[in-house]
Scaffold this motif. Structure first.
Motif, PDB file in Angstrom:
ATOM      1  N   LEU A 252      30.666  24.677 -21.378  1.00 34.94           N
ATOM      2  CA  LEU A 252      31.548  23.749 -20.664  1.00 34.94           C
ATOM      3  C   LEU A 252      31.522  23.981 -19.158  1.00 34.94           C
ATOM      4  CD1 LEU A 252      34.635  23.650 -23.053  1.00 34.94           C
ATOM      5  CD2 LEU A 252      33.144  21.730 -22.485  1.00 34.94           C
ATOM      6  N   ALA A 253      31.208  25.203 -18.765  1.00 32.01           N
ATOM      7  CA  ALA A 253      31.138  25.507 -17.335  1.00 32.01           C
ATOM      8  C   ALA A 253      29.931  24.862 -16.671  1.00 32.01           C
ATOM      9  CB  ALA A 253      31.116  27.014 -17.111  1.00 32.01           C
ATOM     10  N   GLY A 254      29.012  24.384 -17.474  1.00 36.30           N
ATOM     11  CA  GLY A 254      27.846  23.701 -16.902  1.00 36.30           C
ATOM     12  C   GLY A 254      26.586  24.523 -17.044  1.00 36.30           C
ATOM     13  N   THR A 255      25.622  24.020 -17.798  1.00 40.03           N
ATOM     14  CA  THR A 255      24.350  24.715 -17.977  1.00 40.03           C
ATOM     15  C   THR A 255      23.394  24.198 -16.901  1.00 40.03           C
ATOM     16  OG1 THR A 255      23.864  23.038 -19.647  1.00 40.03           O
ATOM     17  CG2 THR A 255      24.619  25.169 -20.436  1.00 40.03           C
ATOM     18  N   ILE A 256      23.444  24.851 -15.763  1.00 39.26           N
ATOM     19  CA  ILE A 256      22.792  24.352 -14.555  1.00 39.26           C
ATOM     20  C   ILE A 256      21.288  24.191 -14.725  1.00 39.26           C
ATOM     21  CG2 ILE A 256      22.349  24.834 -12.126  1.00 39.26           C
ATOM     22  CD1 ILE A 256      25.004  26.349 -12.073  1.00 39.26           C
ATOM     23  N   LEU A 257      20.606  25.233 -15.214  1.00 45.46           N
ATOM     24  CA  LEU A 257      19.149  25.192 -15.289  1.00 45.46           C
ATOM     25  C   LEU A 257      18.660  24.171 -16.306  1.00 45.46           C
ATOM     26  CD1 LEU A 257      18.303  28.997 -14.989  1.00 45.46           C
ATOM     27  CD2 LEU A 257      18.168  27.232 -13.237  1.00 45.46           C
ATOM     28  N   VAL A 258      19.350  24.070 -17.441  1.00 46.53           N
ATOM     29  CA  VAL A 258      18.948  23.086 -18.454  1.00 46.53           C
ATOM     30  C   VAL A 258      19.134  21.671 -17.921  1.00 46.53           C
ATOM     31  CG1 VAL A 258      19.484  22.161 -20.744  1.00 46.53           C
ATOM     32  CG2 VAL A 258      19.389  24.627 -20.398  1.00 46.53           C
ATOM     33  N   GLU A 259      20.213  21.457 -17.183  1.00 45.47           N
ATOM     34  CA  GLU A 259      20.439  20.138 -16.581  1.00 45.47           C
ATOM     35  C   GLU A 259      19.335  19.802 -15.580  1.00 45.47           C
ATOM     36  OE1 GLU A 259      24.338  19.955 -14.947  1.00 45.47           O
ATOM     37  OE2 GLU A 259      25.350  20.211 -16.867  1.00 45.47           O
ATOM     38  N   GLN A 260      18.844  20.805 -14.875  1.00 44.41           N
ATOM     39  CA  GLN A 260      17.755  20.584 -13.938  1.00 44.41           C
ATOM     40  C   GLN A 260      16.473  20.220 -14.674  1.00 44.41           C
ATOM     41  OE1 GLN A 260      17.874  20.453 -10.729  1.00 44.41           O
ATOM     42  NE2 GLN A 260      19.695  21.513 -10.077  1.00 44.41           N
ATOM     43  N   VAL A 261      16.174  20.929 -15.773  1.00 46.88           N
ATOM     44  CA  VAL A 261      14.944  20.696 -16.526  1.00 46.88           C
ATOM     45  C   VAL A 261      14.914  19.281 -17.102  1.00 46.88           C
ATOM     46  CG1 VAL A 261      13.654  21.354 -18.601  1.00 46.88           C
ATOM     47  CG2 VAL A 261      14.562  23.120 -17.082  1.00 46.88           C
TER      48      VAL A 261
END
Length: 315
Positions: A252-261
Motif C-alpha cells: 500500500l505504501a507504493g511499489t516504486i520499482l514495479v510501477e516504473q517497470v
C-alpha cells in the motif's frame, strides 16, 4: 471493551504524533518553498504574495494547526509542479486508485497461494514435495520484484504478447483491459512475498506441531487433519498475521520499482517525481498517507489478534 478503547486511544495518539513529525520534518528542510514554487525569476513581491497566500509567514504552531485542519478534510494544498492548478488531494486520489488495485490483487495472490502451500509443506515435512517447495521458495525469495517484472514483461509481454508493455489503460476507459494488465505487476509483487510467506507459515506450523496440546489431542483420538485445522492452524496464524500486515503495508505504501517497470501511474511514481521536483506538499501528503496506513494496519492486526486468541486482551 477496555482493550479496544486502549488500542483506539493508542491509534489516535500515534496518528497525531505522526502528523506532528511529518509536518515538522518538512519545515526544517533547507530551501524556500516560495522560491521552489515560483522559480528563480520571481520577484520579491511575488514571493511575499505567495507566502501570504500559503500562510508561510505565520508561526510553525499556527501553520501546523491550519495544515492539520485542512488534512482532516482531505485538503493538502496545491502541487507546485502544476503551477497552482492541481490540488494535491486530486493528484493522490488518481494515483492511489492504481496502487490500491495493485495492492488488492497482490495481497489476494499472496493469501490464496501461500497459505495452502505452507500447510502442504508442513504436512509433508522432509518429503519430496516439501523439499521441492522449499527449493522453489528459496529461489523466488532471492529475486527482487522489479527483476521479476522485467522477466514477466519479456516473456508475457514481448514474446507471448499477452499484454502490451507500458500500455496502461485506466479502469474508467476499459476495466477488463485494466484488470488484465494489472495482474502481471501484481504477480511480480506477489511472488517474492509468497515465497517468504510459505517459509514463515511452514516454520510456524512445525513449531506448533511440537507442542504438548497436539500430543494430547492425538491421544484423544483426533485425526491429524482435525488437529491441524481446529487447533494448530489457528495458533500458527497469530505471528503470520503480523507478517501479512507488514506485506500489505509495504504494498500500500507504493511499489516504486514495479510501477516504473510496468509504467503504472501509481503512488510510488508520484512520490519519486515529487521528490525530484521538490514538490513538498505532495511528498508531505504521501508520507502522511504511508505512516497512517502502517499505523491503522497495526491497529487492525491487534483487533484480529483478540478475535483469534481472546487471551490477548488480558495482556
Amino acid at each position: 471493551m477496555k482493550y479496544n478503547i486502549k488500542k483506539l486511544t493508542t491509534l489516535i495518539v500515534s496518528l497525531l504524533f505522526a502528523s506532528v513529525l511529518t509536518f515538522i520534518a518538512f519545515q526544517i528542510i533547507p530551501g524556500d518553498s516560495a522560491l521552489n514554487a515560483l522559480g528563480m525569476d520571481a520577484t520579491e513581491e511575488q514571493l511575499e504574495e505567495y507566502r501570504e497566500a500559503m500562510g508561510l509567514n505565520k508561526s510553525i504552531p499556527v501553520r501546523y494547526i491550519n495544515w492539520l485542519k485542512d488534512a482532516l478534510r482531505g485538503d493538502f494544498g496545491y502541487s507546485s509542479q502544476y503551477q497552482m492548478q492541481m490540488k494535491v488531494s486530486a493528484l493522490i486520489r488518481d494515483r492511489l486508485t492504481v496502487t490500491l488495485w495493485l495492492a488488492v490483487l497482490s495481497f489476494f495472490l499472496i493469501v490464496v497461494i501461500s497459505i495452502p502451500l505452507g500447510i502442504l509443506s508442513a504436512r509433508k515435512k522432509n518429503g519430496i514435495l516439501d523439499s521441492f517447495i522449499t527449493l522453489v521458495t528459496q529461489v523466488f525469495m532471492s529475486i527482487p520484484s522489479f527483476f521479476l517484472g522485467m522477466l514477466i514483461t519479456l516473456i508475457f509481454g514481448i514474446i507471448l504478447r499477452w499484454f502490451t508493455p507500458g500500455n496502461y489503460i485506466s479502469p474508467g476507459e476499459n476495466f477488463g483491459i485494466f484488470l488484465r494488465f494489472m495482474i502481471f505487476p501484481a504477480i511480480a509483487v506477489a511472488i517474492p512475498k509468497i515465497a517468504m510467506m510459505v517459509k514463515f507459515l511452514r516454520s510456524s506450523l512445525l513449531r506448533e506441531m511440537e507442542l504438548d496440546y497436539v500430543r494430547t489431542a492425538k491421544s484423544k483420538g483426533m485425526t491429524n487433519i482435525n488437529i491441524l485445522f481446529r487447533h494448530i492452524l489457528k495458533n500458527a496464524l497469530i505471528p503470520v498475521i503480523t507478517f501479512l500486515a507488514m506485506m500489505l503495508a509495504d504494498i500500500l505504501a507504493g511499489t516504486i520499482l514495479v510501477e516504473q517497470v510496468f509504467n503504472l501511474p501509481g503512488l510510488g511514481r508520484l512520490l519519486v517525481s515529487s521528490i525530484a521536483n521538490r514538490d513538498y506538499a505532495v511528498v508531505q501528503a504521501i508520507v502522511l498517507y504511508i505512516v497512517t496506513v502502517v499505523i491503522i494496519i497495526n491497529f487492525l492486526v491487534d483487533l484480529i489478534y483478540q478475535w483469534i486468541d481472546p487471551r490477548v486482551k488480558r495482556d
